[in-house]
Design an enzyme around this catalytic site. Structure first.
Site, PDB file in Angstrom:
ATOM      1  N   ALA A 166     -11.877   3.771 -12.827  1.00  0.00           N
ATOM      2  CA  ALA A 166     -11.027   2.578 -12.689  1.00  0.00           C
ATOM      3  C   ALA A 166     -11.647   1.592 -11.691  1.00  0.00           C
ATOM      4  O   ALA A 166     -12.300   2.015 -10.733  1.00  0.00           O
ATOM      5  CB  ALA A 166      -9.633   2.996 -12.223  1.00  0.00           C
ATOM      6  N   GLY A 168     -12.615  -0.063 -14.444  1.00  0.00           N
ATOM      7  CA  GLY A 168     -13.236   0.024 -15.757  1.00  0.00           C
ATOM      8  C   GLY A 168     -14.444  -0.866 -15.991  1.00  0.00           C
ATOM      9  O   GLY A 168     -15.044  -0.816 -17.067  1.00  0.00           O
ATOM     10  N   ASP A 218      -9.221  15.676 -11.383  1.00  0.00           N
ATOM     11  CA  ASP A 218      -9.819  15.587 -10.061  1.00  0.00           C
ATOM     12  C   ASP A 218     -11.334  15.645 -10.271  1.00  0.00           C
ATOM     13  O   ASP A 218     -11.863  16.644 -10.764  1.00  0.00           O
ATOM     14  CB  ASP A 218      -9.338  16.769  -9.215  1.00  0.00           C
ATOM     15  N   ASP A 236     -19.079   6.350  -9.085  1.00  0.00           N
ATOM     16  CA  ASP A 236     -18.751   5.158  -8.300  1.00  0.00           C
ATOM     17  C   ASP A 236     -17.671   5.588  -7.317  1.00  0.00           C
ATOM     18  O   ASP A 236     -16.475   5.424  -7.559  1.00  0.00           O
ATOM     19  CB  ASP A 236     -18.272   4.044  -9.227  1.00  0.00           C
ATOM     20  N   CYS A 290     -19.285   0.627  -2.553  1.00  0.00           N
ATOM     21  CA  CYS A 290     -19.197  -0.791  -2.210  1.00  0.00           C
ATOM     22  C   CYS A 290     -19.105  -0.975  -0.700  1.00  0.00           C
ATOM     23  O   CYS A 290     -18.415  -1.872  -0.215  1.00  0.00           O
ATOM     24  CB  CYS A 290     -17.991  -1.431  -2.881  1.00  0.00           C
TER      25      CYS A 290
END
Length: 359
Positions: A166, A168, A218, A236, A290
């Site tokens: 997510a 996405g 998970d 990610d 990030c």
């Protein structure tokens, strides 16, 4: 995965932060007056925490990065066209507005099916609303996200796992890049999982949805549940998001995030271990965050390389050379790593990417 963080009282830990001791000009920004829609309130405790950390970790490179992170009106947004709903009108409009392809056709990174448009000036192309049964023409994203998909380099027919998928964007980019035999898009958090499903429905025609499986597992357990099942895995990972952490609206929540930040690296290591277990021999895993934080980036990769005998680093020098035309890359990382540093005119990132192969 984000739900695990929330249940442990770590709900903000997947968001970014940047910070430092303010100059007189930055002090005025901290005291703020809401002048424009993009003007946001900088959280002092996060600012000072990251000023101390990143000035040590990045040295002189921190100053131009800090300038971008503290001025949202300088941020840039890329436009990824949807090849399943291609619109020449949208492409023409982008060009008229000054957008250009992220990688030109002469670049070794160019993939005809992956059309990502950028421009040097800050700004944001209008977003499209979700409409049931109708595909969107494009997806807005941080252009640095595309580098993770280029590093993953999915090929047609491969089984690909997007472990923390997510909202996405990277799953969408994978499907624009190649036609995998299977894309397994996983997101543990129920709300974010619904967001992921809506994104996929907005960009993938019904005729291709049989190539996609979504799940709410998970991520740390997928390796045990599906050992050696995938050719490529993208992790990610949940991280301390530098951009959003800097503008934490709740001082108490921001302080809690910073206090609990160290817990993230342990979760990231577990996720990456699970990804390695889920890889077939010879398969590759791309790890991305990030954040600029060394503890969540290179330290995680070093730990995995030192503790997993069947994992080796993969050189990304070719990608780095191509990316250096449009991105500012840190010079202090290894050849299996990329660290995108946002600066004015190239306000992409922060984005850390590392590539490993299972022997």
């Amino acid at each position: 995965m984000r739900l695990l963080l929330r249940s442990a009282g770590l709900s903000g830990l997947q968001h970014r932060a940047a910070g430092g001791r303010p100059s007189s000009g930055q002090q005025r920004q901290l005291e703020t007056k809401p002048e424009a829609k993009l003007q946001k309130q900088i959280c002092r405790v996060v600012f000072e925490h990251f000023e101390e950390q990143y000035s040590k970790e990045l040295g002189d490179a921190w100053s131009p990065v800090r300038e971008v992170l503290t001025t949202p009106h300088s941020w840039q947004y890329a436009v990824l066209l949807n090849k399943f709903s291609f619109s020449s009108e949208v492409e023409n409009e982008l060009r008229l507005k000054g957008y250009r392809l992220l990688f030109p056709e002469t670049s070794p990174c160019f993939r005809q099916s992956l059309k990502c448009y950028i421009m040097s000036a800050p700004g944001r192309f209008p977003a499209q609303k979700h409409r049931a049964g109708k595909l969107k023409d494009y997806y807005l994203l941080n252009a640095a996200s595309i580098l993770a998909v280029l590093a993953l380099d999915p090929e047609s027919g491969e089984k690909v796992l997007d472990m923390c998928a997510a909202p996405g964007g990277k799953s969408i980019a994978v499907l624009q890049y190649a036609r995998p035999g299977l894309l397994y898009a996983n997101e543990y958090d129920s709300l974010r999982s619904n967001w992921l499903k809506q994104t996929l429905e907005s960009f993938i025609p019904t005729s291709l949805m049989n190539l996609v499986i979504t799940s709410q597992l998970d991520g740390r357990q997928i390796g045990n549940l599906q050992p050696e099942a995938f050719d490529k895995v993208l992790v990610d990972a949940p991280c301390s998001n530098d951009r959003s952490w800097l503008f934490s609206s709740d001082l108490q929540q921001a302080s809690l995030r910073l206090a609990q930040r160290k817990a993230l690296s342990a979760i990231q290591i577990e996720l990456l271990r699970s990804a390695v277990e889920a890889l077939r021999p010879g398969g590759t895993v791309v790890y991305s965050t990030c954040t600029l934080s060394k503890a969540e980036n290179s330290d995680v990769i070093t730990h995995i390389l030192n503790s997993c005998s069947r994992v080796v680093p993969v050189d990304m020098s070719t990608l780095a050379r191509s990316a250096s035309q449009e991105f500012t890359l840190a010079s202090s990382v290894h050849q299996h790593e990329l660290l995108v540093l946002p600066e004015k005119g190239k306000a992409w990132g922060p984005m850390y990417i590392a590539k490993l192969r299972k022997t």
